[in-house]
Design a protein around this motif. Structure first.
Motif, PDB file in Angstrom:
ATOM      1  N   MET A 278      -3.494   3.618  -0.860  1.00  0.00           N
ATOM      2  CA  MET A 278      -3.780   3.102  -2.196  1.00  0.00           C
ATOM      3  C   MET A 278      -3.200   1.703  -2.314  1.00  0.00           C
ATOM      4  O   MET A 278      -2.114   1.424  -1.797  1.00  0.00           O
ATOM      5  CB  MET A 278      -3.168   3.990  -3.279  1.00  0.00           C
ATOM      6  N   VAL A 279      -3.934   0.832  -3.017  1.00  0.00           N
ATOM      7  CA  VAL A 279      -3.459  -0.510  -3.334  1.00  0.00           C
ATOM      8  C   VAL A 279      -3.398  -0.649  -4.850  1.00  0.00           C
ATOM      9  O   VAL A 279      -3.983   0.143  -5.590  1.00  0.00           O
ATOM     10  CB  VAL A 279      -4.356  -1.613  -2.724  1.00  0.00           C
ATOM     11  N   ALA A 280      -2.684  -1.663  -5.321  1.00  0.00           N
ATOM     12  CA  ALA A 280      -2.540  -1.912  -6.748  1.00  0.00           C
ATOM     13  C   ALA A 280      -3.902  -2.214  -7.380  1.00  0.00           C
ATOM     14  O   ALA A 280      -4.830  -2.689  -6.719  1.00  0.00           O
ATOM     15  CB  ALA A 280      -1.583  -3.082  -6.981  1.00  0.00           C
ATOM     16  N   GLN A 281      -3.995  -1.960  -8.678  1.00  0.00           N
ATOM     17  CA  GLN A 281      -5.229  -2.242  -9.417  1.00  0.00           C
ATOM     18  C   GLN A 281      -5.638  -3.704  -9.261  1.00  0.00           C
ATOM     19  O   GLN A 281      -6.813  -3.998  -9.019  1.00  0.00           O
ATOM     20  CB  GLN A 281      -5.029  -1.900 -10.893  1.00  0.00           C
TER      21      GLN A 281
ATOM     22  N   ALA B 149       0.844  -1.192   0.000  1.00  0.00           N
ATOM     23  CA  ALA B 149       0.000   0.000   0.000  1.00  0.00           C
ATOM     24  C   ALA B 149       0.881   1.244   0.000  1.00  0.00           C
ATOM     25  O   ALA B 149       2.023   1.211   0.445  1.00  0.00           O
ATOM     26  CB  ALA B 149      -0.905   0.000   1.227  1.00  0.00           C
TER      27      ALA B 149
ATOM     28  N   PRO C 235       1.031   0.466  -6.191  1.00  0.00           N
ATOM     29  CA  PRO C 235       0.263   1.629  -5.743  1.00  0.00           C
ATOM     30  C   PRO C 235       1.162   2.855  -5.658  1.00  0.00           C
ATOM     31  O   PRO C 235       2.365   2.745  -5.429  1.00  0.00           O
ATOM     32  CB  PRO C 235      -0.260   1.218  -4.368  1.00  0.00           C
TER      33      PRO C 235
ATOM     34  N   ARG D 277      -9.847   4.697  -7.943  1.00  0.00           N
ATOM     35  CA  ARG D 277      -9.139   5.894  -8.380  1.00  0.00           C
ATOM     36  C   ARG D 277      -9.750   6.381  -9.691  1.00  0.00           C
ATOM     37  O   ARG D 277     -10.174   5.595 -10.518  1.00  0.00           O
ATOM     38  CB  ARG D 277      -7.660   5.563  -8.599  1.00  0.00           C
TER      39      ARG D 277
ATOM     40  N   ALA E 160      -8.348   1.865  -4.777  1.00  0.00           N
ATOM     41  CA  ALA E 160      -7.828   0.896  -5.739  1.00  0.00           C
ATOM     42  C   ALA E 160      -7.315   1.653  -6.955  1.00  0.00           C
ATOM     43  O   ALA E 160      -8.059   2.426  -7.568  1.00  0.00           O
ATOM     44  CB  ALA E 160      -8.917  -0.086  -6.145  1.00  0.00           C
ATOM     45  N   ASN E 161      -6.040   1.460  -7.295  1.00  0.00           N
ATOM     46  CA  ASN E 161      -5.446   2.144  -8.443  1.00  0.00           C
ATOM     47  C   ASN E 161      -6.200   1.761  -9.714  1.00  0.00           C
ATOM     48  O   ASN E 161      -6.786   0.675  -9.792  1.00  0.00           O
ATOM     49  CB  ASN E 161      -3.968   1.792  -8.567  1.00  0.00           C
TER      50      ASN E 161
END
Length: 127
Positions: free
Chosen positions: A114-117, A18, A98, A68, A91-92
């Motif tokens: 933020m976390v990765a898509q 994150a 992220p 996002r 969520a990206n």
């Protein structure tokens, strides 16, 4: 990179990379405990959380998951905060790790990460 640990719901439990935000408080080492709930602002893509949340009763006291895009990070987090969220996961909307979230709003009092898509997609599919 900080780690976000999700305990429940069990379908998304685990540790995730994150990135923090330039606004609001940072997550503390003690963490933040609450269920993850997908935000909905009532629009065609309600998880963007660019407007007031229509599922505030579900979000209140929990951690809001938002997507996002379209509006500022601060607007998303503020809408979740106004609905009673205790934290926000963004969520990206692009592949890759992220990214730290920019912005400023001294009225934001809840943490946001933020976390990765791919992580966000997994979370949304399993909530």
């Amino acid at each position: 990179m900080p780690v976000l640990t999700i305990n429940s719901p069990a379908s998304i439990a685990g540790d995730y990379a994150a990135a923090g935000a330039a606004f609001g408080p940072a997550l503390t080492p003690a963490g933040l405990t609450g269920n993850v709930v997908l935000a909905d602002d009532g629009s065609s893509n309600g998880s963007l959380a660019c407007g007031p949340l229509v599922n505030g009763a579900a979000v209140s006291g929990n951690i809001a998951l938002v997507d996002r895009g379209t509006c500022a990070f601060t607007a998303k987090v503020k809408n979740a905060q106004n609905a009673g969220a205790i934290g926000v996961i963004v969520a990206n909307n692009v592949a890759g790790p992220p990214a730290p979230m920019g912005g400023a709003d001294p009225t934001i009092t809840i943490p946001a990460v933020m976390v990765a898509q791919s992580t966000g997609n997994t979370m949304k599919a399993n909530l």
